[in-house]
Scaffold this active site. Structure first.
Site, PDB file in Angstrom:
ATOM      1  N   HIS A 233       6.002  12.433   7.935  1.00 48.10           N
ATOM      2  CA  HIS A 233       4.784  11.779   7.436  1.00 48.10           C
ATOM      3  C   HIS A 233       4.677  12.000   5.933  1.00 48.10           C
ATOM      4  O   HIS A 233       4.978  13.091   5.438  1.00 48.10           O
ATOM      5  CB  HIS A 233       3.565  12.375   8.165  1.00 48.10           C
ATOM      6  CG  HIS A 233       2.316  11.599   7.902  1.00 48.10           C
ATOM      7  ND1 HIS A 233       1.636  11.666   6.712  1.00 48.10           N
ATOM      8  CD2 HIS A 233       1.653  10.700   8.673  1.00 48.10           C
ATOM      9  CE1 HIS A 233       0.598  10.851   6.763  1.00 48.10           C
ATOM     10  NE2 HIS A 233       0.588  10.258   7.938  1.00 48.10           N
ATOM     11  N   ARG A 276       4.009   6.605   7.788  1.00 47.52           N
ATOM     12  CA  ARG A 276       5.127   6.922   8.692  1.00 47.52           C
ATOM     13  C   ARG A 276       5.639   5.625   9.305  1.00 47.52           C
ATOM     14  O   ARG A 276       4.945   4.596   9.260  1.00 47.52           O
ATOM     15  CB  ARG A 276       4.709   7.913   9.767  1.00 47.52           C
ATOM     16  CG  ARG A 276       3.363   7.637  10.388  1.00 47.52           C
ATOM     17  CD  ARG A 276       2.973   8.742  11.348  1.00 47.52           C
ATOM     18  NE  ARG A 276       1.532   8.686  11.601  1.00 47.52           N
ATOM     19  CZ  ARG A 276       0.979   9.051  12.731  1.00 47.52           C
ATOM     20  NH1 ARG A 276       1.712   9.484  13.712  1.00 47.52           N
ATOM     21  NH2 ARG A 276      -0.331   9.000  12.881  1.00 47.52           N
ATOM     22  N   LYS A 279       3.824   2.293  11.056  1.00 47.26           N
ATOM     23  CA  LYS A 279       2.373   2.355  10.908  1.00 47.26           C
ATOM     24  C   LYS A 279       1.953   1.405   9.788  1.00 47.26           C
ATOM     25  O   LYS A 279       2.756   0.734   9.181  1.00 47.26           O
ATOM     26  CB  LYS A 279       1.905   3.791  10.635  1.00 47.26           C
ATOM     27  CG  LYS A 279       2.237   4.768  11.725  1.00 47.26           C
ATOM     28  CD  LYS A 279       1.318   4.762  12.953  1.00 47.26           C
ATOM     29  CE  LYS A 279      -0.137   4.664  12.748  1.00 47.26           C
ATOM     30  NZ  LYS A 279      -0.938   5.680  13.388  1.00 47.26           N
ATOM     31  N   ASP A 282      -1.442   1.812   3.625  1.00 48.00           N
ATOM     32  CA  ASP A 282      -2.719   2.461   3.273  1.00 48.00           C
ATOM     33  C   ASP A 282      -2.623   2.862   1.804  1.00 48.00           C
ATOM     34  O   ASP A 282      -1.633   3.475   1.380  1.00 48.00           O
ATOM     35  CB  ASP A 282      -2.912   3.696   4.178  1.00 48.00           C
ATOM     36  CG  ASP A 282      -4.200   4.467   3.892  1.00 48.00           C
ATOM     37  OD1 ASP A 282      -4.765   4.309   2.794  1.00 48.00           O
ATOM     38  OD2 ASP A 282      -4.618   5.233   4.781  1.00 48.00           O
ATOM     39  N   CYS A 284      -3.847   5.178   0.067  1.00 50.83           N
ATOM     40  CA  CYS A 284      -3.704   6.593  -0.342  1.00 50.83           C
ATOM     41  C   CYS A 284      -2.233   7.007  -0.415  1.00 50.83           C
ATOM     42  O   CYS A 284      -1.861   7.906  -1.174  1.00 50.83           O
ATOM     43  CB  CYS A 284      -4.496   7.531   0.547  1.00 50.83           C
ATOM     44  SG  CYS A 284      -3.964   7.585   2.255  1.00 50.83           S
ATOM     45  N   TYR A 285      -1.353   6.319   0.357  1.00 49.97           N
ATOM     46  CA  TYR A 285       0.074   6.655   0.287  1.00 49.97           C
ATOM     47  C   TYR A 285       0.711   6.175  -1.013  1.00 49.97           C
ATOM     48  O   TYR A 285       1.883   6.488  -1.273  1.00 49.97           O
ATOM     49  CB  TYR A 285       0.822   6.113   1.506  1.00 49.97           C
ATOM     50  CG  TYR A 285       0.277   6.667   2.804  1.00 49.97           C
ATOM     51  CD1 TYR A 285       0.126   8.037   2.977  1.00 49.97           C
ATOM     52  CD2 TYR A 285      -0.126   5.829   3.835  1.00 49.97           C
ATOM     53  CE1 TYR A 285      -0.400   8.558   4.145  1.00 49.97           C
ATOM     54  CE2 TYR A 285      -0.657   6.340   5.017  1.00 49.97           C
ATOM     55  CZ  TYR A 285      -0.792   7.706   5.164  1.00 49.97           C
ATOM     56  OH  TYR A 285      -1.316   8.232   6.320  1.00 49.97           O
ATOM     57  N   ASP A 337      -8.423   1.922   1.370  1.00 51.19           N
ATOM     58  CA  ASP A 337      -7.193   1.948   2.161  1.00 51.19           C
ATOM     59  C   ASP A 337      -6.530   0.561   2.182  1.00 51.19           C
ATOM     60  O   ASP A 337      -5.403   0.367   1.729  1.00 51.19           O
ATOM     61  CB  ASP A 337      -7.639   2.458   3.548  1.00 51.19           C
ATOM     62  CG  ASP A 337      -6.697   2.229   4.688  1.00 51.19           C
ATOM     63  OD1 ASP A 337      -5.757   1.451   4.548  1.00 51.19           O
ATOM     64  OD2 ASP A 337      -6.921   2.823   5.770  1.00 51.19           O
ATOM     65  N   ASP A 344     -14.061   4.921  -0.793  1.00 56.01           N
ATOM     66  CA  ASP A 344     -14.456   6.333  -0.733  1.00 56.01           C
ATOM     67  C   ASP A 344     -13.747   7.067  -1.869  1.00 56.01           C
ATOM     68  O   ASP A 344     -12.846   6.516  -2.506  1.00 56.01           O
ATOM     69  CB  ASP A 344     -14.147   6.967   0.642  1.00 56.01           C
ATOM     70  CG  ASP A 344     -12.663   6.933   0.976  1.00 56.01           C
ATOM     71  OD1 ASP A 344     -11.895   7.596   0.259  1.00 56.01           O
ATOM     72  OD2 ASP A 344     -12.261   6.235   1.936  1.00 56.01           O
ATOM     73  N   HIS A 347      -9.797   7.775  -1.367  1.00 53.68           N
ATOM     74  CA  HIS A 347      -8.907   6.641  -1.661  1.00 53.68           C
ATOM     75  C   HIS A 347      -8.978   6.235  -3.131  1.00 53.68           C
ATOM     76  O   HIS A 347      -7.976   5.774  -3.692  1.00 53.68           O
ATOM     77  CB  HIS A 347      -9.211   5.464  -0.726  1.00 53.68           C
ATOM     78  CG  HIS A 347      -8.678   5.697   0.657  1.00 53.68           C
ATOM     79  ND1 HIS A 347      -9.444   6.250   1.652  1.00 53.68           N
ATOM     80  CD2 HIS A 347      -7.434   5.531   1.173  1.00 53.68           C
ATOM     81  CE1 HIS A 347      -8.691   6.390   2.742  1.00 53.68           C
ATOM     82  NE2 HIS A 347      -7.464   5.962   2.478  1.00 53.68           N
TER      83      HIS A 347
HETATM   84  C1  FPP Z   1      -2.218  10.878   9.664  1.00 55.05           C
HETATM   85  O1  FPP Z   1      -3.340  10.196   9.734  1.00 55.05           O
HETATM   86  C2  FPP Z   1      -2.359  11.891   8.572  1.00 55.05           C
HETATM   87  C3  FPP Z   1      -1.881  13.097   8.651  1.00 55.05           C
HETATM   88  C4  FPP Z   1      -1.216  13.535   9.906  1.00 55.05           C
HETATM   89  C5  FPP Z   1      -1.987  14.116   7.527  1.00 55.05           C
HETATM   90  C6  FPP Z   1      -1.838  13.540   6.168  1.00 55.05           C
HETATM   91  C7  FPP Z   1      -1.649  14.587   5.144  1.00 55.05           C
HETATM   92  C8  FPP Z   1      -1.944  14.382   3.877  1.00 55.05           C
HETATM   93  C9  FPP Z   1      -2.538  13.084   3.422  1.00 55.05           C
HETATM   94  C10 FPP Z   1      -1.667  15.427   2.848  1.00 55.05           C
HETATM   95  C11 FPP Z   1      -2.857  16.240   2.484  1.00 55.05           C
HETATM   96  C12 FPP Z   1      -2.554  17.061   1.319  1.00 55.05           C
HETATM   97  C13 FPP Z   1      -3.178  18.199   0.945  1.00 55.05           C
HETATM   98  C14 FPP Z   1      -2.819  18.803  -0.346  1.00 55.05           C
HETATM   99  C15 FPP Z   1      -4.177  18.891   1.781  1.00 55.05           C
HETATM  100  P1  FPP Z   1      -3.414   8.813  10.506  1.00 55.05           P
HETATM  101  O2  FPP Z   1      -2.711   8.886  11.816  1.00 55.05           O
HETATM  102  O3  FPP Z   1      -4.862   8.442  10.524  1.00 55.05           O
HETATM  103  O4  FPP Z   1      -2.701   7.853   9.474  1.00 55.05           O
HETATM  104  P2  FPP Z   1      -1.359   6.966   9.554  1.00 55.05           P
HETATM  105  O5  FPP Z   1      -1.561   5.975  10.641  1.00 55.05           O
HETATM  106  O6  FPP Z   1      -1.321   6.323   8.206  1.00 55.05           O
HETATM  107  O7  FPP Z   1      -0.219   7.905   9.786  1.00 55.05           O
HETATM  108 ZN    ZN Z   2      -5.666   6.520   3.485  1.00 59.82          ZN
END
Ligand code: FPP
Ligand code: ZN
Length: 419
Positions: A233, A276, A279, A282, A284-285, A337, A344, A347
């Protein structure tokens, strides 16, 4: 500096040919993916109709107003972040520094006072006054204080107790708990490495076994999971790679397979990144994934890779800028996102951080800019390891390196750990 004058990638044929093909097999995932692409196509078509010469603009003023208000007032919807208040300080202060907007001294001082109230008597910072110390708000608080960068801000941090806290969550296998009695994952290692390196408290045993533990988080996909054996991820991969860079052990990762994994996370239709495999995109990535490319570039460069470009990162920088500017901005300020989602501060911070990565190639010695749209879209660069502006990183390192590294103490008694 290079103003990108070519027609927007998304308005050409190329874009349609990159849309998702489900081979007539519908799954929950394929239906969701198509919905997102349709919503993005709608945004692009509406934009194209209203603008003869497409030049997406960063809504600088609107973002500034949204952020400035957030430092003093938060709506009821932020109640769920009551245990993440230092994060709000960091997300807002970092967004403002990227926009090159100074924060008045009186507000900075109030933030210092507030963060001091979040500091735990046992060391480290909690999500709010009176709460339990936790590595995530500790990272956010230290980062926010380094962005403020005044003596008052630096003096908030009790470095001896911070080191005590880090030892209290350190595990024999090299990993760290997020908090005493809490869970382990690679976020905690990055938070610990980031605050310890910035404040110069890395004692000889603090990160013993840690690089080996991080390396075990890299899996067959090429990215890193939260703990060994889990799905790769972007959030965890950034944390693992950035922690390795801080510890000077990035070459313990398989960098080529990491590179392959991350470049495949940039979406061919949307231009933004997914977290990942399989998926959705978004905003934030834009930082968690694209921020890996500068780290990889430097690591591969030091390995002597002569095929590396001297002008661009190994991702489509223009496509990412298009996604952020066209699909992730709320017209009233703040970023998000994907189309249809609310704005927010999280993001806003990570979309802007990703935009800064996509606009600036290189570092101080070799710097090349690729700004989509007018020059007013230009953000201040960000440091790809700490996600703070590089001058603030240098200033904090200079300040804290004048002080000696505190001594490791016995956890229960707080006395000196002598042989
Ligand atoms: C999946 O969310 C998200 C995670 C499993 C954790 C993500 C980790 C970070 C963003 C890093 C944080 C950093 C610090 C420094 C604390 P989801 O399943 O809602 O999202 P997805 O579908 O995009 O994978
Ligand atoms: Zn996000």
């Amino acid at each position: 500096m290079e103003d990108v004058l070519s027609p927007l990638r998304c308005f050409g044929e190329y874009h349609n040919s990159e849309s998702f093909k489900d081979d007539n097999v519908k799954t929950v995932t394929s239906v969701e993916q198509k919905k997102v692409e349709d919503s993005i196509q709608e945004v692009l078509s509406a934009y194209q109709q209203n603008h003869k010469l497409p030049q997406p603009a960063l809504l600088r003023e609107q973002h500034y107003v949204y952020l400035k208000r957030g430092l003093r007032y938060l709506s009821d919807s932020y109640e769920c972040l009551d245990a993440s208040r230092p994060w709000l300080c960091y997300w807002i202060l970092h967004s403002l520094e990227l926009l090159d907007e100074p924060v008045p001294a009186s507000i900075s001082s109030d933030v210092c006072t507030f963060l001091a109230r979040c500091q735990s008597p046992t060391g480290g910072f909690a999500g709010g006054p009176g709460q339990q110390a936790h590595l995530a708000p500790t990272y956010a608080a230290v980062s926010a204080l380094c962005i403020i960068g005044t003596e008052e801000a630096y003096n908030v941090i009790d470095r001896q107790k911070l080191l005590d806290f880090l030892y209290s969550v350190k595990q024999p296998d090299g990993s760290f708990l997020m908090h005493v009695g809490g869970e382990v994952d690679v976020r905690s290692v990055y938070c610990a490495a980031s605050v310890a390196s910035l404040t110069h408290i890395i004692s000889p045993t603090l990160f013993e076994e840690t690089p080996g533990w991080i390396a075990r988080c890299q899996n067959w996909e090429g990215g890193l999971g939260g703990v060994p054996g889990l799905e790769a991820h972007g959030g965890y991969t950034f944390c693992g790679m950035a922690a390795m860079v801080i510890l000077g052990k990035e070459h313990m990762l398989n960098l080529k397979s990491l590179l392959r994994w991350v470049v495949c996370r940039q979406m061919r239709f949307e231009g933004g990144f997914q977290g990942r495999c399989n998926k959705l995109v978004d905003g934030c990535y834009s930082f968690w994934q694209a921020g890996l490319l500068p780290l990889l570039h430097r690591a591969l460069y030091t390995e002597g890779d002569s095929t590396l470009s001297q002008r661009s990162w190994m991702f489509e920088q223009q496509a990412l800028q298009e996604y952020i500017l066209l699909c992730c901005q709320n017209p009233a300020g703040g970023l998000l996102d994907k189309p249809g989602k609310s704005r927010d501060f999280y993001h806003t911070c990570y979309c802007l951080s990703g935009l800064a990565i996509a606009q600036h190639f290189g570092s101080r010695d070799l710097h090349h800019e690729l700004i989509l749209g007018k020059d007013e879209n230009r953000l201040v660069p960000t440091h790809p390891v700490y996600n703070i502006c590089p001058e603030k990183v240098a200033q904090a390192l200079k300040h804290f390196h004048q002080l000696s590294v505190p001594v490791q103490r016995e956890p229960a008694t707080g006395t000196l750990n002598l042989p």
